[in-house]
Design a protein around this motif. Structure first.
Motif, PDB file in Angstrom:
ATOM      1  N   SER A  78      50.166  35.308  50.985  1.00 19.18           N
ATOM      2  CA  SER A  78      48.510  35.338  50.995  1.00 19.18           C
ATOM      3  C   SER A  78      48.053  36.794  50.351  1.00 19.18           C
ATOM      4  N   ARG A  79      48.934  37.915  50.573  1.00 14.84           N
ATOM      5  CA  ARG A  79      48.711  39.101  49.920  1.00 14.84           C
ATOM      6  C   ARG A  79      48.494  38.978  48.320  1.00 14.84           C
ATOM      7  N   ARG A  80      49.582  38.207  47.803  1.00 19.57           N
ATOM      8  CA  ARG A  80      49.521  37.817  46.305  1.00 19.57           C
ATOM      9  C   ARG A  80      48.324  36.965  45.912  1.00 19.57           C
ATOM     10  N   ALA A  81      47.946  36.138  46.796  1.00 18.09           N
ATOM     11  CA  ALA A  81      46.840  35.455  46.614  1.00 18.09           C
ATOM     12  C   ALA A  81      45.677  36.107  46.428  1.00 18.09           C
ATOM     13  N   LYS A  82      45.671  37.099  47.341  1.00 21.47           N
ATOM     14  CA  LYS A  82      44.305  37.750  47.364  1.00 21.47           C
ATOM     15  C   LYS A  82      44.404  38.802  46.134  1.00 21.47           C
ATOM     16  N   MET A  83      45.427  39.453  45.757  1.00 22.00           N
ATOM     17  CA  MET A  83      45.465  40.120  44.436  1.00 22.00           C
ATOM     18  C   MET A  83      45.128  39.178  43.498  1.00 22.00           C
ATOM     19  N   ALA A  84      45.425  38.117  43.115  1.00 18.01           N
ATOM     20  CA  ALA A  84      45.389  37.221  42.102  1.00 18.01           C
ATOM     21  C   ALA A  84      43.813  37.030  41.898  1.00 18.01           C
ATOM     22  N   ALA A  85      43.432  36.472  43.089  1.00 22.44           N
ATOM     23  CA  ALA A  85      41.835  36.411  43.019  1.00 22.44           C
ATOM     24  C   ALA A  85      40.830  37.547  42.795  1.00 22.44           C
ATOM     25  N   ALA A  86      41.543  38.865  42.924  1.00 27.61           N
ATOM     26  CA  ALA A  86      40.663  39.841  42.617  1.00 27.61           C
ATOM     27  C   ALA A  86      40.635  40.533  41.319  1.00 27.61           C
ATOM     28  N   VAL A  87      41.817  39.795  40.541  1.00 23.36           N
ATOM     29  CA  VAL A  87      42.021  40.422  38.993  1.00 23.36           C
ATOM     30  C   VAL A  87      40.897  39.873  38.384  1.00 23.36           C
ATOM     31  N   PRO A  88      40.333  38.675  38.050  1.00 27.75           N
ATOM     32  CA  PRO A  88      39.119  38.407  37.255  1.00 27.75           C
ATOM     33  C   PRO A  88      37.930  39.188  37.434  1.00 27.75           C
ATOM     34  N   ARG A  89      37.583  39.515  38.810  1.00 26.70           N
ATOM     35  CA  ARG A  89      36.533  40.462  39.092  1.00 26.70           C
ATOM     36  C   ARG A  89      36.686  41.780  38.537  1.00 26.70           C
ATOM     37  N   VAL A  90      37.912  42.254  38.498  1.00 25.93           N
ATOM     38  CA  VAL A  90      38.199  43.568  38.086  1.00 25.93           C
ATOM     39  C   VAL A  90      37.928  43.668  36.502  1.00 25.93           C
ATOM     40  N   ALA A  91      38.907  42.366  35.873  1.00 24.41           N
ATOM     41  CA  ALA A  91      38.936  42.711  34.572  1.00 24.41           C
ATOM     42  C   ALA A  91      37.282  42.552  33.893  1.00 24.41           C
ATOM     43  N   GLY A  92      36.544  41.606  34.527  1.00 21.51           N
ATOM     44  CA  GLY A  92      35.294  41.230  33.907  1.00 21.51           C
ATOM     45  C   GLY A  92      34.228  42.398  34.416  1.00 21.51           C
ATOM     46  N   ALA A  93      34.472  43.584  34.923  1.00 20.89           N
ATOM     47  CA  ALA A  93      33.668  44.576  35.285  1.00 20.89           C
ATOM     48  C   ALA A  93      33.673  45.385  34.050  1.00 20.89           C
ATOM     49  N   ALA A  94      32.369  45.456  33.776  1.00 14.27           N
ATOM     50  CA  ALA A  94      31.886  46.485  32.396  1.00 14.27           C
ATOM     51  C   ALA A  94      31.309  47.791  32.842  1.00 14.27           C
ATOM     52  N   PRO A  95      31.670  48.699  31.976  1.00 15.62           N
ATOM     53  CA  PRO A  95      30.995  50.006  32.235  1.00 15.62           C
ATOM     54  C   PRO A  95      29.666  50.108  32.264  1.00 15.62           C
ATOM     55  N   PRO A  96      28.960  50.990  32.796  1.00 17.73           N
ATOM     56  CA  PRO A  96      27.510  51.115  32.604  1.00 17.73           C
ATOM     57  C   PRO A  96      27.020  50.824  31.324  1.00 17.73           C
ATOM     58  N   GLY A  97      26.012  50.069  30.993  1.00 15.60           N
ATOM     59  CA  GLY A  97      25.289  49.830  29.832  1.00 15.60           C
ATOM     60  C   GLY A  97      25.948  48.838  28.958  1.00 15.60           C
ATOM     61  N   TYR A  98      27.157  48.420  29.140  1.00 13.08           N
ATOM     62  CA  TYR A  98      27.710  47.186  28.600  1.00 13.08           C
ATOM     63  C   TYR A  98      27.714  45.800  29.225  1.00 13.08           C
ATOM     64  N   THR A  99      28.017  44.846  28.579  1.00 15.60           N
ATOM     65  CA  THR A  99      28.027  43.595  28.897  1.00 15.60           C
ATOM     66  C   THR A  99      29.309  42.920  28.660  1.00 15.60           C
ATOM     67  N   ALA A 100      30.157  42.429  29.445  1.00 13.62           N
ATOM     68  CA  ALA A 100      31.502  41.735  29.449  1.00 13.62           C
ATOM     69  C   ALA A 100      31.412  40.375  29.049  1.00 13.62           C
ATOM     70  N   LEU A 101      31.867  39.971  27.921  1.00 15.40           N
ATOM     71  CA  LEU A 101      31.881  38.707  27.369  1.00 15.40           C
ATOM     72  C   LEU A 101      33.398  38.079  27.411  1.00 15.40           C
ATOM     73  N   ALA A 102      33.567  36.927  28.204  1.00 17.55           N
ATOM     74  CA  ALA A 102      34.956  36.526  28.332  1.00 17.55           C
ATOM     75  C   ALA A 102      35.369  35.640  27.242  1.00 17.55           C
ATOM     76  N   VAL A 103      36.151  35.871  26.441  1.00 15.71           N
ATOM     77  CA  VAL A 103      36.752  34.867  25.375  1.00 15.71           C
ATOM     78  C   VAL A 103      38.279  34.700  25.438  1.00 15.71           C
ATOM     79  N   LYS A 104      38.689  33.488  24.501  1.00 19.80           N
ATOM     80  CA  LYS A 104      39.820  33.112  24.682  1.00 19.80           C
ATOM     81  C   LYS A 104      40.317  32.780  23.138  1.00 19.80           C
ATOM     82  N   PHE A 105      41.602  33.030  22.799  1.00 18.09           N
ATOM     83  CA  PHE A 105      42.115  32.796  21.502  1.00 18.09           C
ATOM     84  C   PHE A 105      42.838  31.767  21.468  1.00 18.09           C
ATOM     85  N   GLY A 106      42.709  30.525  22.534  1.00 17.24           N
ATOM     86  CA  GLY A 106      43.630  29.500  22.650  1.00 17.24           C
ATOM     87  C   GLY A 106      43.078  28.867  23.851  1.00 17.24           C
TER      88      GLY A 106
END
Length: 282
Positions: free
Chosen positions: A3-31
């Motif tokens: 359950s702890r690993r599942a919570k950490m995995a669910a929290a990764v996208p939110r942390v990765a998508g967080a942008a610094p103040p003034g910036y907008t985060a765009l999610a892209v894929k190369f495949g």
């Protein structure tokens, strides 16, 4: 633990998508098979007044966290859905001043950036910047497609190696064109200097050039070879005279011994001359 690993995995996208103040985060894929998206940080490029028109305000999008395998063409195709793209400039770090002149040479250019870099996307209309920032509401954008693939991994290394092979004929043509332009530039400068020779300037000063009885050495390959040959012969003679250090010391000792011997002989000759000068009445 599960359950702890599942919570950490669910929290990764939110942390990765967080942008610094003034910036907008765009999610892209190369495949299409890529599971975790990559995030580009974008914002409207702000410039000071009088900083130059290379990246005009209101029409330039500043992009951070650009991977090294994502080139200007891929960024241009990505943001083409937001409006007509005028130019895309990729550099290793933000440039506060005027855009530098691009090198048109294929072989004689600066070393490419290997790490993550930044980009300036210039749109033809200001609406393109707002549309690009609004892309964050959509899902992960696919940059690499079958018609326009972005090479990564081994395929990228193979493409880089194939591009590193130099075409001798093309390289020779580029060098000849550069030397021709250089010769024309030197000829123009010499002609201009000849016209201005002996003509006083606004303040009455006359520029003195290095011409006369002893002009400078001709800048030819033959003259340079002669100078190098003379220097080589001079060094060779010096090395032969003092090939070993002990030979140099022995020659000095022999010279000092000869001087001492000559000094003693001169002393005896002077004593003999003084003895012969004595007054002898009988």
């Amino acid at each position: 633990a599960a359950s702890r690993r599942a919570k950490m995995a669910a929290a990764v996208p939110r942390v990765a998508g967080a942008a610094p103040p003034g910036y907008t985060a765009l999610a892209v894929k190369f495949g299409e098979r890529q599971r975790s998206p990559h995030y580009l940080l974008v914002k409207e490029h702000q410039v000071r007044e009088g900083a130059g028109a290379a990246h005009p305000p209101r029409r330039t999008l500043f992009v951070l966290n650009v991977p090294p395998y994502c080139g200007p063409d891929a960024l241009s195709r990505l943001f083409a859905r937001c409006g007509s793209v005028q130019s895309v400039d990729v550099c290793d770090k933000p440039e506060p001043g005027e855009k530098k002149e691009k090198l048109t040479s294929k072989y004689f250019s600066r070393k490419p950036v290997t790490g993550f870099h930044v980009a300036y996307v210039v749109f033809r209309k200001p609406s393109g910047v707002q549309a690009a920032e609004a892309l964050s509401r959509e899902g992960p954008l696919l940059i690499s497609t079958e018609s326009h693939p972005v090479k990564t991994g081994i395929s990228k290394w193979i493409a880089n190696y194939a591009a590193s092979v130099v075409d001798q004929e093309e390289l020779k043509a580029e060098v000849d064109a550069y030397m021709q332009d250089y010769d024309e530039k030197i000829a123009e400068e010499e002609a201009k200097a000849a016209e201005e020779e002996g003509v006083p300037d606004e303040e009455g000063w006359v520029k003195v050039t290095r011409k006369g009885r002893k002009p400078g050495l001709p800048r030819t390959e033959a003259a340079n070879l002669r100078v190098l040959e003379r220097e080589k012969q001079k060094r060779a003679r010096k090395e032969l005279l003092n090939f070993y250090a002990w030979q140099h010391r022995e020659s000095k000792r022999e010279h000092i011994a000869q001087l001492r011997k000559k000094f003693e002989e001169d002393k005896q000759r002077i004593a003999l001359m003084r003895a012969q000068r004595k007054f002898r009445p009988y």
